[in-house]
Enzyme design. Structure first.
Site, mmCIF file in Angstrom:
data_model
loop_
_atom_site.group_PDB
_atom_site.id
_atom_site.type_symbol
_atom_site.label_atom_id
_atom_site.label_comp_id
_atom_site.label_asym_id
_atom_site.label_seq_id
_atom_site.Cartn_x
_atom_site.Cartn_y
_atom_site.Cartn_z
ATOM 1 N N VAL A 55 -11.561 8.942 61.206
ATOM 2 C CA VAL A 55 -11.661 7.531 61.590
ATOM 3 C C VAL A 55 -12.824 7.255 62.526
ATOM 4 C CG1 VAL A 55 -9.200 7.088 61.240
ATOM 5 C CG2 VAL A 55 -10.019 7.756 63.525
ATOM 6 N N ASN A 81 -2.992 3.882 63.488
ATOM 7 C CA ASN A 81 -2.118 4.769 64.248
ATOM 8 C C ASN A 81 -2.770 6.067 64.711
ATOM 9 O OD1 ASN A 81 0.663 5.984 64.937
ATOM 10 N ND2 ASN A 81 -0.079 7.358 63.350
ATOM 11 N N TYR A 149 -6.969 8.429 78.227
ATOM 12 C CA TYR A 149 -5.940 7.891 77.327
ATOM 13 C C TYR A 149 -5.539 6.488 77.764
ATOM 14 C CZ TYR A 149 -1.598 7.761 74.593
ATOM 15 O OH TYR A 149 -0.602 7.425 73.707
ATOM 16 N N LYS A 153 -5.908 2.924 75.600
ATOM 17 C CA LYS A 153 -4.771 2.097 75.208
ATOM 18 C C LYS A 153 -4.857 0.696 75.812
ATOM 19 C CE LYS A 153 -2.744 5.043 72.524
ATOM 20 N NZ LYS A 153 -2.588 4.783 71.078
#
Length: 244
Positions: A55, A81, A149, A153
């Site tokens: 991706v 996802n 992380y 997000k």
């Protein structure tokens, strides 16, 4: 028959969601880096279009969506996802390649896939579709030593809001499922104790990934007039509220 692409379909939430969508009658394209794992998902789901994909590579992402457009004729749902979590270390000790991998997979990959989904959804007839993204409770509150992380997000929340705005005139909706402690390989360390804000380690409860997969299906099956922009699905009893 409705159609869907699931990224990160070789394990965890992606695998569970691909199976749930397939059993609900969707034609599902399974995307991820590991072809063998994707084929295992396809076998469990009773079928599926396996497309080994990185991706973070724009050309391979374009090829994925071109193939789905050619073989399925349209795209109704993208489940964005694919994800990665860097080692839990202080930011100053985080290797650059781990920082880059976390941002590239979690954010850049999600943006590339969303962009190609929007291109396809705008061109098809009838146009429109749903882009559902795996967020995290870390989009609201960080865990210790997870800066990369957490940033990735938080950024996905901005992506979801932007898709909601930019897709509005084309029948394209966006949803973000902020997940807390789904039982995947990524959260396995929690069974031995997760670092808390006070520096202590405590075992945390986890939940079956099916709870997330069923939420994806619920959102996917909503009528076009309705949407769930943001929703949290978390393990009961996990120490989130009051965490910061």
């Amino acid at each position: 028959m409705k159609t869907a692409i699931v990224t990160g379909a070789g394990s965890g939430i992606g695998r569970a969601t691909a199976i749930v969508l397939a059993k609900a009658g969707y034609k599902v394209a399974l995307a991820g880096r590991r072809a063998q794992a994707l084929q295992e998902t396809a076998d469990l789901a009773g079928g599926g279009l396996v497309v080994a994909t990185d991706v973070t590579d724009p050309a391979r992402v374009r090829a994925l969506f071109d193939r789905v457009g050619a073989e399925f004729g349209r795209l109704d749902v993208l489940f964005n996802n694919a994800g990665y979590n860097a080692p839990m270390v202080p930011l100053e000790d985080l290797p650059f390649d781990e920082l880059r991998a976390t941002i590239d997979i979690n954010l850049v990959g999600a943006m590339l896939c969303a962009g190609e989904a929007m291109r396809l959804m705008k061109a098809q007839a009838p146009r429109g579709g749903r882009i559902i993204t795996t967020g995290s409770l870390s989009a609201h509150m960080p865990r210790p030593m997870t800066a990369a992380y957490t940033v990735s997000k938080h950024a996905l929340t901005g992506l979801t809001k932007s898709i909601l705005l930019d897709g509005r005139g084309f029948g394209i909706t966006a949803s973000q499922i902020d997940v807390g402690n789904a039982a995947t390989d990524m959260s396995g360390y929690m069974t031995a104790g997760a670092m808390q804000a006070d520096g202590e380690r405590r075992v945390e409860p986890r939940m079956d990934v099916a709870n997330v997969a069923n939420m994806v299906l619920h959102i996917a099956e909503l009528p076009p007039e309705a949407n769930v922009p943001f929703v949290t699905v978390m393990a009961s009893g996990m120490p989130f509220y009051g965490r910061g």
